[in-house]
Scaffold this motif. Structure first.
Motif, PDB file in Angstrom:
ATOM      1  N   GLU A 120       0.729  -1.308   0.018  1.00  0.00           N
ATOM      2  CA  GLU A 120       0.084  -0.234   0.123  1.00  0.00           C
ATOM      3  C   GLU A 120       0.756   1.240  -0.113  1.00  0.00           C
ATOM      4  OE1 GLU A 120      -2.156   0.831   3.478  1.00  0.00           O
ATOM      5  OE2 GLU A 120      -0.937   0.237   4.917  1.00  0.00           O
ATOM      6  N   LEU A 121       0.283   2.277  -0.745  1.00  0.00           N
ATOM      7  CA  LEU A 121       1.162   3.576  -0.905  1.00  0.00           C
ATOM      8  C   LEU A 121       0.819   4.338   0.782  1.00  0.00           C
ATOM      9  CD1 LEU A 121       2.854   5.833  -2.476  1.00  0.00           C
ATOM     10  CD2 LEU A 121       0.431   6.494  -3.066  1.00  0.00           C
ATOM     11  N   VAL A 122       1.661   4.565   1.099  1.00  0.00           N
ATOM     12  CA  VAL A 122       1.329   5.170   2.814  1.00  0.00           C
ATOM     13  C   VAL A 122       1.516   7.006   2.514  1.00  0.00           C
ATOM     14  CG1 VAL A 122       1.766   3.214   4.015  1.00  0.00           C
ATOM     15  CG2 VAL A 122       3.737   4.653   3.621  1.00  0.00           C
ATOM     16  N   ALA A 123       2.593   7.234   1.553  1.00  0.00           N
ATOM     17  CA  ALA A 123       2.878   8.784   1.581  1.00  0.00           C
ATOM     18  C   ALA A 123       3.471   8.858   0.292  1.00  0.00           C
ATOM     19  CB  ALA A 123       4.011   9.029   2.723  1.00  0.00           C
ATOM     20  N   ALA A 124       3.337  10.187  -0.479  1.00  0.00           N
ATOM     21  CA  ALA A 124       4.050  10.632  -1.437  1.00  0.00           C
ATOM     22  C   ALA A 124       4.290  12.125  -1.460  1.00  0.00           C
ATOM     23  CB  ALA A 124       3.090  10.165  -2.690  1.00  0.00           C
ATOM     24  N   ILE A 125       5.101  12.463  -2.350  1.00  0.00           N
ATOM     25  CA  ILE A 125       5.444  13.946  -2.441  1.00  0.00           C
ATOM     26  C   ILE A 125       5.634  14.270  -4.036  1.00  0.00           C
ATOM     27  CG2 ILE A 125       7.706  13.464  -1.872  1.00  0.00           C
ATOM     28  CD1 ILE A 125       7.839  16.270  -0.146  1.00  0.00           C
ATOM     29  N   THR A 126       5.074  15.201  -4.370  1.00  0.00           N
ATOM     30  CA  THR A 126       5.490  15.681  -5.598  1.00  0.00           C
ATOM     31  C   THR A 126       6.550  16.747  -5.735  1.00  0.00           C
ATOM     32  OG1 THR A 126       4.257  18.003  -5.692  1.00  0.00           O
ATOM     33  CG2 THR A 126       2.937  16.087  -5.948  1.00  0.00           C
ATOM     34  N   SER A 127       7.075  16.885  -6.917  1.00  0.00           N
ATOM     35  CA  SER A 127       8.201  17.557  -7.364  1.00  0.00           C
ATOM     36  C   SER A 127       7.926  19.121  -6.698  1.00  0.00           C
ATOM     37  CB  SER A 127       8.381  17.838  -8.558  1.00  0.00           C
ATOM     38  OG  SER A 127       7.239  18.337  -9.397  1.00  0.00           O
ATOM     39  N   GLY A 128       6.926  19.638  -6.429  1.00  0.00           N
ATOM     40  CA  GLY A 128       6.462  20.791  -5.917  1.00  0.00           C
ATOM     41  C   GLY A 128       6.401  20.800  -4.472  1.00  0.00           C
ATOM     42  N   GLY A 129       6.591  19.598  -3.966  1.00  0.00           N
ATOM     43  CA  GLY A 129       6.651  19.369  -2.469  1.00  0.00           C
ATOM     44  C   GLY A 129       5.009  19.296  -1.627  1.00  0.00           C
ATOM     45  N   VAL A 130       4.119  19.108  -2.609  1.00  0.00           N
ATOM     46  CA  VAL A 130       2.786  18.636  -2.243  1.00  0.00           C
ATOM     47  C   VAL A 130       2.687  17.196  -1.696  1.00  0.00           C
ATOM     48  CG1 VAL A 130       0.413  18.517  -2.811  1.00  0.00           C
ATOM     49  CG2 VAL A 130       1.787  20.256  -3.723  1.00  0.00           C
ATOM     50  N   THR A 131       2.401  17.013  -0.606  1.00  0.00           N
ATOM     51  CA  THR A 131       2.337  15.592  -0.061  1.00  0.00           C
ATOM     52  C   THR A 131       1.181  15.001   0.146  1.00  0.00           C
ATOM     53  OG1 THR A 131       2.238  16.543   2.382  1.00  0.00           O
ATOM     54  CG2 THR A 131       4.152  16.270   1.531  1.00  0.00           C
ATOM     55  N   ASN A 132       0.938  13.875   0.337  1.00  0.00           N
ATOM     56  CA  ASN A 132      -0.498  12.968   0.257  1.00  0.00           C
ATOM     57  C   ASN A 132      -0.086  11.789   1.328  1.00  0.00           C
ATOM     58  OD1 ASN A 132      -2.141  10.514  -1.129  1.00  0.00           O
ATOM     59  ND2 ASN A 132      -3.191  12.528  -1.472  1.00  0.00           N
ATOM     60  N   TYR A 133      -0.900  11.476   2.164  1.00  0.00           N
ATOM     61  CA  TYR A 133      -0.975  10.377   3.222  1.00  0.00           C
ATOM     62  C   TYR A 133      -2.134   9.387   3.088  1.00  0.00           C
ATOM     63  CZ  TYR A 133       2.676  13.452   5.038  1.00  0.00           C
ATOM     64  OH  TYR A 133       3.986  14.172   4.861  1.00  0.00           O
TER      65      TYR A 133
END
Length: 118
Positions: A45-58
């Motif tokens: 499972e995907l627990v966290a992600a960050i875009t090139s611009g620093g936007v995060t998702n959890y």
């Protein structure tokens, strides 16, 4: 592309760990990066992600406890894990999408074990 994850270990419930993933072979600053985990008998499972611009998702299960960040100068993405719970026990993988679709096909790091004791 090569992804080298480190920082896993054994920690008591309530403790903290910081995972690191060093990337090479691509222009790191342009890439979305993510952390997955896979517990025994469960799907990855995907627990966290960050875009090139620093936007995060959890994932909901880690919101407020985990923080993903990146240091483009070091080509490294981090996962700070606080207030760890036994259910966080899993092998953690860093990932980089191979295309423009959100983690449809990924490059993978080798995985690092996180074990949280109760």
């Amino acid at each position: 592309v090569q992804l080298q994850a480190s920082g896993g270990g054994l920690v008591q419930a309530g403790g903290s760990l910081r995972l690191s993933c060093a990337a090479s072979g691509s222009i790191f600053s342009r890439n979305v990066m993510g952390w997955y985990r896979q517990a025994p008998g469960k799907e990855r499972e995907l627990v966290a992600a960050i875009t090139s611009g620093g936007v995060t998702n959890y994932a909901d299960s880690v919101k407020g406890r985990f923080t993903i960040s990146r240091d483009n100068a070091k080509n490294t993405v981090y996962l700070q894990m606080n207030s760890l719970k036994p259910e966080d026990t899993a092998v953690y993988y860093c990932a980089q999408p191979k295309d423009s679709f959100w983690f449809r096909n990924n490059y993978w790091g080798q995985g690092t074990q996180v074990t949280v004791s109760s």
